[in-house]
Design an enzyme around this catalytic site. Structure first.
Site, PDB file in Angstrom:
ATOM      1  N   TYR A   1     -17.873  15.532 -16.013  1.00 14.20           N
ATOM      2  CA  TYR A   1     -17.940  13.999 -16.068  1.00 14.20           C
ATOM      3  C   TYR A   1     -18.910  13.762 -14.853  1.00 14.20           C
ATOM      4  O   TYR A   1     -18.986  14.215 -14.071  1.00 14.20           O
ATOM      5  CB  TYR A   1     -16.510  13.266 -15.867  1.00 14.20           C
ATOM      6  CG  TYR A   1     -16.556  11.872 -15.612  1.00 14.20           C
ATOM      7  CD1 TYR A   1     -16.937  10.898 -16.797  1.00 14.20           C
ATOM      8  CD2 TYR A   1     -16.563  11.176 -14.243  1.00 14.20           C
ATOM      9  CE1 TYR A   1     -17.235   9.633 -16.673  1.00 14.20           C
ATOM     10  CE2 TYR A   1     -16.696   9.671 -14.196  1.00 14.20           C
ATOM     11  CZ  TYR A   1     -16.907   9.119 -15.316  1.00 14.20           C
ATOM     12  OH  TYR A   1     -17.190   7.642 -15.334  1.00 14.20           O
TER      13      TYR A   1
ATOM     14  N   LYS B   1      -8.692   5.642 -19.482  1.00 14.35           N
ATOM     15  CA  LYS B   1      -9.148   5.858 -20.875  1.00 14.35           C
ATOM     16  C   LYS B   1      -7.643   6.179 -21.688  1.00 14.35           C
ATOM     17  O   LYS B   1      -7.272   5.028 -21.871  1.00 14.35           O
ATOM     18  CB  LYS B   1      -9.779   7.289 -20.995  1.00 14.35           C
ATOM     19  CG  LYS B   1     -10.717   7.488 -19.697  1.00 14.35           C
ATOM     20  CD  LYS B   1     -12.075   6.620 -19.831  1.00 14.35           C
ATOM     21  CE  LYS B   1     -12.798   6.550 -18.866  1.00 14.35           C
ATOM     22  NZ  LYS B   1     -13.262   7.627 -18.195  1.00 14.35           N
TER      23      LYS B   1
ATOM     24  N   ARG C   1       0.808  -1.172  -0.091  1.00 15.54           N
ATOM     25  CA  ARG C   1       0.065  -0.134  -0.017  1.00 15.54           C
ATOM     26  C   ARG C   1       0.956   1.051  -0.139  1.00 15.54           C
ATOM     27  O   ARG C   1       0.538   2.350  -0.648  1.00 15.54           O
ATOM     28  CB  ARG C   1      -0.974  -0.022   1.372  1.00 15.54           C
ATOM     29  CG  ARG C   1      -1.892   1.307   1.324  1.00 15.54           C
ATOM     30  CD  ARG C   1      -2.931   1.415   2.247  1.00 15.54           C
ATOM     31  NE  ARG C   1      -2.876   0.415   3.377  1.00 15.54           N
ATOM     32  CZ  ARG C   1      -2.226   0.713   4.347  1.00 15.54           C
ATOM     33  NH1 ARG C   1      -1.684   1.568   4.634  1.00 15.54           N
ATOM     34  NH2 ARG C   1      -2.310  -0.375   5.125  1.00 15.54           N
TER      35      ARG C   1
ATOM     36  N   ASP D   1      -8.996  18.265 -14.850  1.00 16.59           N
ATOM     37  CA  ASP D   1      -9.188  16.699 -15.382  1.00 16.59           C
ATOM     38  C   ASP D   1      -8.809  16.640 -16.627  1.00 16.59           C
ATOM     39  O   ASP D   1      -9.545  17.191 -17.474  1.00 16.59           O
ATOM     40  CB  ASP D   1     -10.875  16.417 -15.123  1.00 16.59           C
ATOM     41  CG  ASP D   1     -11.181  15.139 -15.542  1.00 16.59           C
ATOM     42  OD1 ASP D   1     -10.123  14.409 -16.271  1.00 16.59           O
ATOM     43  OD2 ASP D   1     -11.995  14.448 -15.266  1.00 16.59           O
TER      44      ASP D   1
HETATM   45  C1  LIG Z   1     -13.798   8.218 -16.668  1.00  8.92           C
HETATM   46  C2  LIG Z   1     -13.540   9.489 -16.327  1.00  8.92           C
HETATM   47  C3  LIG Z   1     -13.371   9.847 -14.982  1.00  8.92           C
HETATM   48  C4  LIG Z   1     -13.554   8.676 -13.940  1.00  8.92           C
HETATM   49  O1  LIG Z   1     -12.555   7.853 -14.173  1.00  8.92           O
HETATM   50  P1  LIG Z   1     -12.594   6.261 -13.576  1.00  8.92           P
HETATM   51  O2  LIG Z   1     -11.282   5.561 -13.948  1.00  8.92           O
HETATM   52  O3  LIG Z   1     -13.649   5.571 -14.262  1.00  8.92           O
HETATM   53  O4  LIG Z   1     -12.939   6.191 -12.070  1.00  8.92           O
HETATM   54  C5  LIG Z   1     -13.265  11.170 -14.649  1.00  8.92           C
HETATM   55  N1  LIG Z   1     -13.024  12.041 -15.708  1.00  8.92           N
HETATM   56  C6  LIG Z   1     -13.391  11.840 -17.104  1.00  8.92           C
HETATM   57  C7  LIG Z   1     -13.423  13.035 -17.798  1.00  8.92           C
HETATM   58  C8  LIG Z   1     -13.597  10.537 -17.271  1.00  8.92           C
HETATM   59  O5  LIG Z   1     -13.953  10.494 -18.590  1.00  8.92           O
END
Ligand SMILES: *Cc1c(COP(=O)(O)O)cnc(C)c1O
Length: 381
Positions: free
Chosen positions: A98, A197, A46, A172
């Site tokens: 999101y 992603k 961890r 983000d």
């Molecule tokens: C998918 C996504 C998230 C969240 O990520 P996870 O890995 O699904 O928890 C946050 N912001 C954006 C823009 C996303 O496309």
């Protein structure tokens, strides 16, 4: 090092024990100590894991940061960031957010006494009326999901820092990836990625990360990662290390395909609107051009025919684009935000920001451009 060299090499050293050129998967929870407290810097996974450390070093370099911390998902990364705040603190964030971030803020963190202001940041000045003595963070998403709106990161950061130089600016950066856009260079303090992603890039891992270059902020976030414990496993870190090595090649292909597709459907009679920051008709085309290397692989559009039935008919006719949530993988995907990714936003809120039932979002993959265009055109006809 420039980007492609960093993508291949940063953070990754041959394994000191065997010389293995690729970072081994240290699938272990604990590490043997020679005597109590006498060890090689690794005690418990961890806190420290060599595979995770290699990935974190790589990610920090890609965002021009000094530190990166990874988490079990993108939302876990945002969750860790919010734990910097205290009851009574306020956050000013992009309104076209999101869906999961919106849910985390309104359904979890509002219960802990944080207040969120959802603001249209396509005009940076719009944040000004919401900045006060309690504001502790500005949270930017650009390009936004799913409407591909663009926020001028530098302009928003400048306004935030002019208000208070300690005011944290977070971005983000999931839709752009570090290859297309580097918010730390534009004045942001912390960058978040859903690694799930583009960074992972192969639709086989759920993971998130925070990158930064301020040592004090890094210390705080490292402590939160350790104390709250939402770390990813070593096998997943290995998969992402592999994904990262081709990030620049994939992003070039995503951008090329999406630009060609957006152009091919921009004036299609069956479409009411096409949202892609690389179209000169996009209201923030100039800002996108300034802060992004290419315009990315995400497109959304509104069908001329309203209603969820028309959207469903279009989606079922697709041969190549698979109907699925998520984005950023090598394969092309098609999503219906109102019923899928953004269903957690109440319908009136959703419609107010433009996520209507006729809105479709595409994650354009790296297949042959003509095949992708053909698939969308046949489904529209
Ligand atoms: C998918 C996504 C998230 C969240 O990520 P996870 O890995 O699904 O928890 C946050 N912001 C954006 C823009 C996303 O496309």
């Amino acid at each position: 090092m420039k980007f492609a060299t960093k993508a291949v090499h940063a953070g990754v050293e041959p394994d000191p024990v065997t010389g293995a050129i690729m970072t081994p998967i240290y699938q272990t929870s604990t590490f043997v100590q020679e005597g109590p407290g006498i060890h090689k810097g690794f005690e418990y996974s961890r806190a420290q894991n060599p595979t995770r450390f290699a990935l974190e070093a790589s990610l920090a370099a890609l965002e021009n940061g000094t530190h990166a911390y990874t988490f079990g998902s993108g939302l876990a990364a945002i969750d860790a960031l919010m734990k910097l705040l205290k009851p009574g603190d306020e956050v000013v964030c992009t309104n076209d957010l999101y869906g999961g971030s919106y849910r985390l803020f309104t359904k979890i963190y509002e219960n802990f006494g944080l207040k969120f202001h959802f603001v249209d940041m396509t005009t940076a000045e719009n944040i000004k009326p919401f900045l006060n003595a309690k504001t502790k963070m500005v949270w930017i998403e650009t390009p936004t999901n799913p409407l591909m709106r663009i926020v001028d990161i530098k302009a928003v950061s400048d306004i935030a820092k002019a208000h208070h130089k300690e005011l944290l600016v977070g971005v983000d950066n999931t839709f752009a990836s570090p290859y297309l856009q580097q918010p730390l260079d534009l004045g942001a303090d912390v960058v978040m990625h859903s690694i799930t992603k583009y960074l992972g890039g192969h639709s086989d891992v759920i993971m998130g990360a925070l990158m930064m270059k301020d040592a004090k902020l890094a210390e705080q976030l490292k402590f939160i990662q350790f104390a709250c414990g939402a770390v990813p496993g070593p096998q997943d870190c290995f998969l992402v290390l592999r994904g990262v090595k081709t990030l620049h090649l994939r992003m070039d292909a995503h951008g090329r395909n999406a630009a060609a597709l957006a152009k091919a459907i921009e004036k299609h009679p069956k479409l009411a609107e096409v949202f892609y920051p690389g179209l000169e008709s996009h209201p923030s085309y100039q800002i996108a051009k300034q802060q992004m290397r290419n315009f990315g692989g995400m497109i959304s559009f509104r069908l001329a025919e309203e209603g969820i039935e028309a959207a469903a008919r279009f989606m079922k006719r697709l041969q190549l684009f698979a109907i699925a949530e998520s984005l950023g993988g090598v394969e092309s995907l098609c999503n219906h935000p109102a019923s899928m990714t953004h269903a957690s936003i109440p319908k009136p809120e959703r419609e107010k920001i433009g996520i209507t039932d006729s809105l479709i979002r595409l994650s354009v993959g790296i297949e042959d451009t003509d095949d992708l265009i053909q698939d969308i055109l046949q489904a529209l006809d």
